[in-house]
Enzyme design. Sequence first.
Site, short mmCIF file in Angstrom:
data_model
loop_
_atom_site.label_atom_id
_atom_site.label_comp_id
_atom_site.label_asym_id
_atom_site.label_seq_id
_atom_site.Cartn_x
_atom_site.Cartn_y
_atom_site.Cartn_z
N LEU A 1 -12.27 8.51 -13.71
CA LEU A 1 -12.16 7.26 -12.90
C LEU A 1 -12.78 7.06 -11.31
O LEU A 1 -13.59 7.80 -11.12
CB LEU A 1 -10.50 8.25 -12.59
CG LEU A 1 -9.54 7.43 -10.85
CD1 LEU A 1 -9.10 6.09 -11.45
CD2 LEU A 1 -9.21 8.09 -10.22
N HIS B 1 2.87 12.17 6.71
CA HIS B 1 1.36 12.20 5.91
C HIS B 1 0.52 13.35 5.03
O HIS B 1 0.11 13.14 4.54
CB HIS B 1 0.41 12.11 6.99
CG HIS B 1 1.13 10.47 8.26
ND1 HIS B 1 1.35 9.10 7.18
CD2 HIS B 1 0.79 10.28 9.42
CE1 HIS B 1 1.55 8.35 8.28
NE2 HIS B 1 1.66 8.53 10.01
N ASP C 1 3.17 2.91 1.28
CA ASP C 1 3.94 2.62 2.76
C ASP C 1 5.54 3.83 2.24
O ASP C 1 5.83 4.29 1.58
CB ASP C 1 4.23 1.51 3.01
CG ASP C 1 4.12 1.54 3.85
OD1 ASP C 1 4.21 2.20 4.76
OD2 ASP C 1 5.29 -0.25 3.78
C1 IPE Z 1 0.27 -0.62 5.32
O1 IPE Z 1 1.31 0.41 5.38
C2 IPE Z 1 -1.01 -0.15 5.28
C3 IPE Z 1 -0.76 0.92 5.04
C4 IPE Z 1 -0.57 1.52 3.83
C5 IPE Z 1 -2.50 1.96 5.22
P1 IPE Z 1 1.72 -0.45 7.14
O2 IPE Z 1 2.58 0.36 7.62
O3 IPE Z 1 0.31 -0.39 8.24
O4 IPE Z 1 1.98 -2.05 6.87
P2 IPE Z 1 2.74 -3.03 8.59
O5 IPE Z 1 2.73 -2.83 8.92
O6 IPE Z 1 4.46 -2.45 7.90
O7 IPE Z 1 2.76 -4.25 7.82
C1 IPE Z 2 1.56 4.32 5.33
O1 IPE Z 2 3.31 5.05 5.78
C2 IPE Z 2 0.91 5.15 5.61
C3 IPE Z 2 0.02 5.10 6.81
C4 IPE Z 2 0.35 2.99 6.37
C5 IPE Z 2 -1.43 5.10 7.58
P1 IPE Z 2 3.62 4.58 7.11
O2 IPE Z 2 3.15 5.45 7.92
O3 IPE Z 2 3.62 3.52 7.77
O4 IPE Z 2 5.57 4.92 6.86
P2 IPE Z 2 6.67 3.86 7.71
O5 IPE Z 2 6.08 2.72 7.29
O6 IPE Z 2 6.58 3.87 9.45
O7 IPE Z 2 7.82 4.80 6.77
MG MG Z 3 4.64 1.27 7.48
#
Ligand code: IPE
Ligand code: IPE
Ligand code: MG
Length: 253
Positions: A131, A37, A20
């Site tokens: 792995l 990303h 995240d």
């Molecule tokens: C969780 O992250 C999902 C992934 C890392 C793929 P999110 O950014 O979507 O989670 P919330 O919405 O903050 O809980």
């Molecule tokens: C995690 O990073 C990747 C996915 C959920 C696909 P985020 O896109 O949720 O990044 P933040 O939380 O907005 O910083």
């Molecule tokens: Mg996020």
Amino acid sequence: MSSGHENRPAIPRHIAVIMDGNGRWAYRQHLPRVAGHRRGAEVVREMVQSCVDLGIPFLTLFAFSTENWRRPALEVRLLMNLFRLLLRREVRKLQENGVRLRIIGDRGALDRDIRQLIEEAETLTRANNRLQLNLAVNYGGRWDITQAARAAMAAVQAGEFAPEDLSEAHIARHLALADIPEPDLLIRTGGEERISNFLIWQLAYTEFYFTDTLWPDVDRAVLEHALHSFAHRQRRFGRTGDQVLEADCSVSD
Ligand code: IPE
Ligand code: IPE
Ligand code: MG
């Protein structure tokens, strides 16, 4: 310090990661979210290499949740394109490295060409055993439990067992990752401290490690901190600390 005993192994066998913070990383650099990303995908490559180097046999990464479809259509499309790119460009490298790739999640909602690429990648890397990399795409813990319950209900309907005999094992055997050990360690980056519908059943006794580091900034040192923290925990599984110490002693005797 590490004991190497069953209750307190030095190194986790299975690490699960909620990657995240990609979006926030991008905002901080005044870049579009997709740049986060993209950088995040590079970190995945580094993480896989670290696990291979450390001899960790199972790594499960949360890449796209069943709730992530709620994001703007453009971001969803760009994420899917990134996934396509990874399946096209990275699989050969995984193959050379002895990495088995598995995708967990509800594939039905993915584009047909992506489903095809997934099948090819899984077939190509099937025999690798250095792995196992499980990528969770359109995955949700509630989806997982529901599809396992559906399979158990089908078994009841087929007369395999009576509804009142339904046990945890009947559900567990149909879950994604039923054939590998449950995660020993869950790492969530990006500062949030929640599960966000990841492996809710499988994380029942997992050790959690949260870090404020945003996923695109994760490096080997972050992984080493998490492993260090893990190595100092006593996993009790409901028992008392004394019982665990006793069991540890009898193992080493
Ligand atoms: C969780 O992250 C999902 C992934 C890392 C793929 P999110 O950014 O979507 O989670 P919330 O919405 O903050 O809980
Ligand atoms: C995690 O990073 C990747 C996915 C959920 C696909 P985020 O896109 O949720 O990044 P933040 O939380 O907005 O910083
Ligand atoms: Mg996020």
